[in-house]
Motif scaffolding. Structure first.
Motif, PDB file in Angstrom:
ATOM      1  N   ALA A   1       0.862  -1.186   0.000  1.00  0.00           N
ATOM      2  CA  ALA A   1       0.000   0.000   0.000  1.00  0.00           C
ATOM      3  C   ALA A   1       0.895   1.232   0.000  1.00  0.00           C
ATOM      4  CB  ALA A   1      -0.886   0.001   1.250  1.00  0.00           C
ATOM      5  N   PRO A   2       0.392   2.309  -0.602  1.00  0.00           N
ATOM      6  CA  PRO A   2       1.198   3.543  -0.612  1.00  0.00           C
ATOM      7  C   PRO A   2       1.376   4.118   0.792  1.00  0.00           C
ATOM      8  CG  PRO A   2      -0.967   3.911  -1.618  1.00  0.00           C
ATOM      9  CD  PRO A   2      -0.876   2.450  -1.295  1.00  0.00           C
TER      10      PRO A   2
ATOM     11  N   ALA B   1      -3.872   5.427   7.983  1.00  0.00           N
ATOM     12  CA  ALA B   1      -4.358   4.319   8.820  1.00  0.00           C
ATOM     13  C   ALA B   1      -3.887   4.470  10.264  1.00  0.00           C
ATOM     14  CB  ALA B   1      -3.901   2.982   8.243  1.00  0.00           C
ATOM     15  N   TRP B   2      -2.684   5.041  10.455  1.00  0.00           N
ATOM     16  CA  TRP B   2      -2.136   5.240  11.793  1.00  0.00           C
ATOM     17  C   TRP B   2      -2.598   6.535  12.451  1.00  0.00           C
ATOM     18  CZ3 TRP B   2       0.441   2.472  15.321  1.00  0.00           C
ATOM     19  CH2 TRP B   2       0.940   1.241  14.916  1.00  0.00           C
ATOM     20  N   THR B   3      -3.068   7.500  11.650  1.00  0.00           N
ATOM     21  CA  THR B   3      -3.270   8.845  12.199  1.00  0.00           C
ATOM     22  C   THR B   3      -4.710   9.340  12.178  1.00  0.00           C
ATOM     23  OG1 THR B   3      -2.779   9.886  10.058  1.00  0.00           O
ATOM     24  CG2 THR B   3      -0.912   9.502  11.556  1.00  0.00           C
ATOM     25  N   GLN B   4      -5.602   8.674  11.460  1.00  0.00           N
ATOM     26  CA  GLN B   4      -6.989   9.135  11.329  1.00  0.00           C
ATOM     27  C   GLN B   4      -7.922   8.206  12.109  1.00  0.00           C
ATOM     28  OE1 GLN B   4      -7.609  12.030   9.616  1.00  0.00           O
ATOM     29  NE2 GLN B   4      -5.400  12.099   9.384  1.00  0.00           N
TER      30      GLN B   4
ATOM     31  N   GLU C   1     -11.034   7.402  11.970  1.00  0.00           N
ATOM     32  CA  GLU C   1     -11.937   6.527  11.215  1.00  0.00           C
ATOM     33  C   GLU C   1     -11.216   5.301  10.659  1.00  0.00           C
ATOM     34  OE1 GLU C   1     -10.759   9.874   8.296  1.00  0.00           O
ATOM     35  OE2 GLU C   1     -11.172   9.678  10.440  1.00  0.00           O
ATOM     36  N   HIS C   2      -9.914   5.404  10.454  1.00  0.00           N
ATOM     37  CA  HIS C   2      -9.117   4.249  10.022  1.00  0.00           C
ATOM     38  C   HIS C   2      -8.694   3.402  11.234  1.00  0.00           C
ATOM     39  CE1 HIS C   2      -8.750   5.555   5.859  1.00  0.00           C
ATOM     40  NE2 HIS C   2      -8.321   6.741   6.258  1.00  0.00           N
TER      41      HIS C   2
ATOM     42  N   GLU D   1      -7.956  -3.935   1.475  1.00  0.00           N
ATOM     43  CA  GLU D   1      -9.325  -3.533   1.100  1.00  0.00           C
ATOM     44  C   GLU D   1      -9.330  -2.129   0.506  1.00  0.00           C
ATOM     45  OE1 GLU D   1     -12.007  -3.679   4.432  1.00  0.00           O
ATOM     46  OE2 GLU D   1     -11.332  -5.709   4.948  1.00  0.00           O
ATOM     47  N   LYS D   2      -8.580  -1.238   1.120  1.00  0.00           N
ATOM     48  CA  LYS D   2      -8.559   0.169   0.689  1.00  0.00           C
ATOM     49  C   LYS D   2      -7.865   0.344  -0.665  1.00  0.00           C
ATOM     50  CE  LYS D   2     -10.768   2.262   3.876  1.00  0.00           C
ATOM     51  NZ  LYS D   2     -12.027   2.854   3.467  1.00  0.00           N
TER      52      LYS D   2
END
Length: 151
Positions: free
Chosen positions: A17-18, A25-28, A30-31, A148-149
């Motif tokens: 993944a980029p 994913a680590w900072t938001q 909702e992720h 998935e993303k």
């Protein structure tokens, strides 16, 4: 203070993944709620102040319905590269430092995760308590979430 290497447990992975997505994913919040914690746990964000000196607190609900609290304070944030935070996972682990290191490798992301303990003895105890299984399961969830993303 004993040798840092002897007080540190490390997991390394390459995510397909980029780096921008891995960072989100680590900072938001909702992720984070989608992957944080071992399989079978649901996570909710109580506090998430993603700035140096900012506090975070997550509640992970175990299958028996009890909450397991994780919290800490961000020490250092370098966008798309590094997150350092204090961390407590009460009652099992307290007073550790987490380091998340990211490096862009084409369209993949090299990920290094360090947990630094106060003493070598505490580090060994944590390893024996299942450090690699617990975090390994969490990062399997992160890998699946990122896949998935991306697709």
């Amino acid at each position: 203070m004993s040798d840092l290497n002897n007080r540190t447990l490390t997991i390394e992975k390459t995510f397909d993944a980029p780096i921008e997505l891995v960072w989100e994913a680590w900072t938001q919040p909702e992720h984070i709620t989608q992957w944080w914690g071992p399989k079978g746990m649901k996570t909710r964000i109580i506090e998430h102040n993603f700035v140096e000196g900012g506090a975070w607190e997550y509640a992970m609900t175990m299958p028996d319905g009890k909450d397991f609290i994780a919290d800490g304070v961000y020490i250092e944030i370098i966008k798309l590269q590094k997150i350092r935070t204090s961390a407590n996972f009460k009652p099992m682990t307290e007073g550790v430092e987490l380091q998340v290191l990211l490096k862009k490798i084409g369209d993949k992301t090299q990920f290094t995760f360090h947990v630094i303990h106060e003493t070598e003895e505490y580090c060994r105890q944590q390893e024996q308590m299942g450090f690699y299984n617990g975090w390994g399961s969490t990062f399997e969830r992160l890998t699946s979430y990122l896949q998935e993303k991306v697709s």
